[in-house]
Design an enzyme around this catalytic site. Structure first.
Site, mmCIF file in Angstrom:
data_model
loop_
_atom_site.group_PDB
_atom_site.id
_atom_site.type_symbol
_atom_site.label_atom_id
_atom_site.label_comp_id
_atom_site.label_asym_id
_atom_site.label_seq_id
_atom_site.Cartn_x
_atom_site.Cartn_y
_atom_site.Cartn_z
ATOM 1 N N HIS A 224 36.412 33.163 -13.478
ATOM 2 C CA HIS A 224 34.869 33.819 -13.569
ATOM 3 C C HIS A 224 34.056 32.852 -12.578
ATOM 4 C CE1 HIS A 224 34.758 30.520 -16.596
ATOM 5 N NE2 HIS A 224 33.444 30.613 -16.473
HETATM 6 C C1 UD1 Z 1 28.522 31.051 -18.300
HETATM 7 C C2 UD1 Z 1 28.186 29.327 -17.839
HETATM 8 C C3 UD1 Z 1 29.530 28.904 -17.504
HETATM 9 C C4 UD1 Z 1 30.804 29.213 -18.524
HETATM 10 C C5 UD1 Z 1 30.651 30.700 -18.692
HETATM 11 C C6 UD1 Z 1 31.517 31.021 -19.837
HETATM 12 C C7 UD1 Z 1 26.111 29.019 -17.053
HETATM 13 C C8 UD1 Z 1 25.624 28.465 -15.664
HETATM 14 N N1 UD1 Z 1 27.262 29.182 -16.944
HETATM 15 O O1 UD1 Z 1 28.736 31.487 -16.983
HETATM 16 O O2 UD1 Z 1 29.536 27.533 -17.352
HETATM 17 O O3 UD1 Z 1 31.902 28.777 -17.968
HETATM 18 O O4 UD1 Z 1 29.393 31.062 -19.152
HETATM 19 O O5 UD1 Z 1 31.736 32.353 -20.218
HETATM 20 O O6 UD1 Z 1 25.433 28.791 -18.047
HETATM 21 N N2 UD1 Z 1 27.327 39.059 -19.013
HETATM 22 C C9 UD1 Z 1 27.830 40.000 -19.570
HETATM 23 N N3 UD1 Z 1 27.644 39.821 -21.099
HETATM 24 C C10 UD1 Z 1 27.310 38.712 -21.732
HETATM 25 C C11 UD1 Z 1 26.998 37.569 -20.851
HETATM 26 C C12 UD1 Z 1 27.026 37.732 -19.387
HETATM 27 O O7 UD1 Z 1 28.153 41.225 -19.578
HETATM 28 O O8 UD1 Z 1 27.272 38.661 -22.831
HETATM 29 C C13 UD1 Z 1 27.488 39.085 -17.516
HETATM 30 C C14 UD1 Z 1 26.450 39.453 -16.646
HETATM 31 O O9 UD1 Z 1 26.358 40.575 -15.831
HETATM 32 C C15 UD1 Z 1 25.656 38.253 -16.291
HETATM 33 C C16 UD1 Z 1 27.174 37.619 -15.839
HETATM 34 O O10 UD1 Z 1 27.977 38.113 -16.825
HETATM 35 O O11 UD1 Z 1 24.857 38.331 -15.339
HETATM 36 C C17 UD1 Z 1 26.886 35.949 -15.775
HETATM 37 O O12 UD1 Z 1 26.598 35.555 -17.328
HETATM 38 P P1 UD1 Z 1 25.791 33.851 -17.365
HETATM 39 O O13 UD1 Z 1 25.498 33.884 -18.786
HETATM 40 O O14 UD1 Z 1 24.689 34.069 -16.338
HETATM 41 O O15 UD1 Z 1 26.884 33.322 -16.648
HETATM 42 P P2 UD1 Z 1 28.646 33.315 -17.055
HETATM 43 O O16 UD1 Z 1 29.043 33.701 -15.668
HETATM 44 O O17 UD1 Z 1 28.851 33.936 -18.050
#
Ligand code: UD1
Length: 391
Positions: A224
């Protein structure tokens, strides 16, 4: 003489890996008397999907957070700023004696920054890890959080060395072990009872129960990181080589929502499968799965391919070979002592490493010192000791 006031501990969690780390801390804090400590659990809402958040609270037995900031997703600047804006009034109102943050996600940095500006000591659990790659958002979060923390709890010796080199005062650094492994030690036995192997078609057909019998050989994949999934060419080339590995051993791929979204947006779904029959091979993609199911899946796997940080540590303790699909790791002990090999994203390197494991040459490794299920106990003891003598 007046009775000392209880120490107020505010624990922050925001994203999936945080939940696995705070579970043992909350457990330990709850064993203190109300005269010793008061705990407030705050969820920033960075992860909000049922499968990334509530399921983890349920399975890990974490109490319901008293406060949820409900920030949701967004670009880094906005997400970090939103968390800060919503966290500040909580700190002003509740007046904690310490704010505990874990890991390296945006919630970690945002809450640490708010606390330190309000002169509240910050405790960072999993301090000192460095990939030395500043294009990783997590590396920036780690560097900045450590620079403003008062208690730096390291999980491995490299963390201590990095902090010393960066000039952190010796009395702030504590090598305590790994809270993520506290959770693994506690939950592995119950994880092995889930029906995930049967549900994913990994047990030979006709077996009487989900807990009986050996599954057929399989590998597990997670991916991811923005550097692997945000560009179409990169993701396509990774899926190409993983598809080749998948011809030799089926690969289970519980995909993060971000990766699922990219697969769709880039039109790459044809490179993976969404279901298979017994004879099938390739890469089978599913949605994210629970903590217990994932632990079960890893524990029986022939090997794991990942770009996650925590999974490198969990596979080391499980004794399952891990191929890290990145150019570096901030967790070098998993390579030096554990089962991890940093293979990068070059297709030839990935194929060669996977073939070596299939030929029986996977790393065995050993569990690092202090990864013994008692890290949270050490952290809470140090915090209570220091904060009570400062009170
Ligand atoms: C975050 C952490 C990463 C960790 C990962 C574990 C940061 C910078 N990154 O990355 O270090 O390894 O979590 O999962 O904090 N989304 C959903 N549902 C949710 C949350 C996110 O659909 O509940 C999708 C959204 O499209 C969002 C994308 O995932 O834009 C990214 O989510 P985000 O929390 O920004 O970062 P992660 O890639 O999850």
């Amino acid at each position: 003489m007046t009775k000392p006031k209880p120490i107020r501990v505010l624990v922050v969690a925001g994203a999936r890996p945080n939940f696995v780390k705070i579970a043992p801390l909350m457990d330990r804090l709850s064993s203190l008397t109300s005269g010793e400590a008061e705990t407030l659990l705050l969820h920033t809402g960075q992860h909000y999907d049922e499968a990334l958040s509530q399921l983890f609270f349920d399975q890990l037995g974490i109490p319901r957070p008293q406060i949820n900031l409900e920030v949701g997703s967004g670009p880094h600047g906005k997400q970090t700023a939103e968390i800060m804006a919503r966290f500040e009034p909580v700190v002003l109102d509740w007046k904690p004696d310490v704010v505990v943050v874990v890991g390296d996600v945006n919630s970690t940095l945002a809450c640490a920054l708010v606390a330190v500006k309000l002169c509240v000591p910050v405790a960072h659990v999993e301090a000192g890890l460095r990939s030395f790659d500043r294009t990783m958002p997590e590396e920036i979060n780690r560097l900045l959080t450590d620079a403003i923390s008062d208690f730096l709890f390291a999980s491995e010796p490299s963390g201590v060395e990095n902090l010393r080199r960066e000039g952190v005062a010796e009395e702030k650094i504590h090598l305590v072990g790994n809270v993520m492994i506290d959770s693994l030690q506690k939950f592995l036995r119950v994880a092995r009872q889930t029906s995930v192997l049967r549900d994913l078609g990994l047990l030979p057909y006709g077996q009487p129960s989900a807990t009986e019998g050996k599954p057929r050989p399989y590998a597990v994949l997670t991916m991811h990181r923005p550097s692997n999934v945000d560009e179409k060419e990169k993701l396509a080339s990774l899926l190409e080589v993983l598809g080749e590995v998948g011809q030799q051993i089926p690969i289970l791929f519980p995909a993060h929502p971000r990766t699922q979204e990219r697969l769709e947006r880039f039109g790459l779904q044809s490179k993976v499968r969404t279901r298979w029959t017994e004879a099938d091979c390739g890469v089978l993609v599913t949605g994210p799965i629970g903590y217990l199911e994932f632990l079960h899946l890893m524990s029986e796997a022939t090997f794991v391919l990942t770009d996650s940080g925590g999974i490198q540590e969990e596979t080391t303790v499980l004794g399952v070979p891990c191929l890290t699909l990145r150019e570096n790791t901030e967790r070098p002990i998993t390579v030096e002592e554990g089962t991890n090999t940093v293979v990068g994203t070059d297709p030839v390197c990935i194929l060669t490493a996977a073939r070596a494991i299939l030929a029986g040459k996977g790393k065995k490794g050993r569990t690092p010192t202090l990864w013994d299920g008692r890290a949270a106990e050490r952290i809470v003891a140090i915090l209570m000791d220091r904060l009570m003598s400062a009170a």
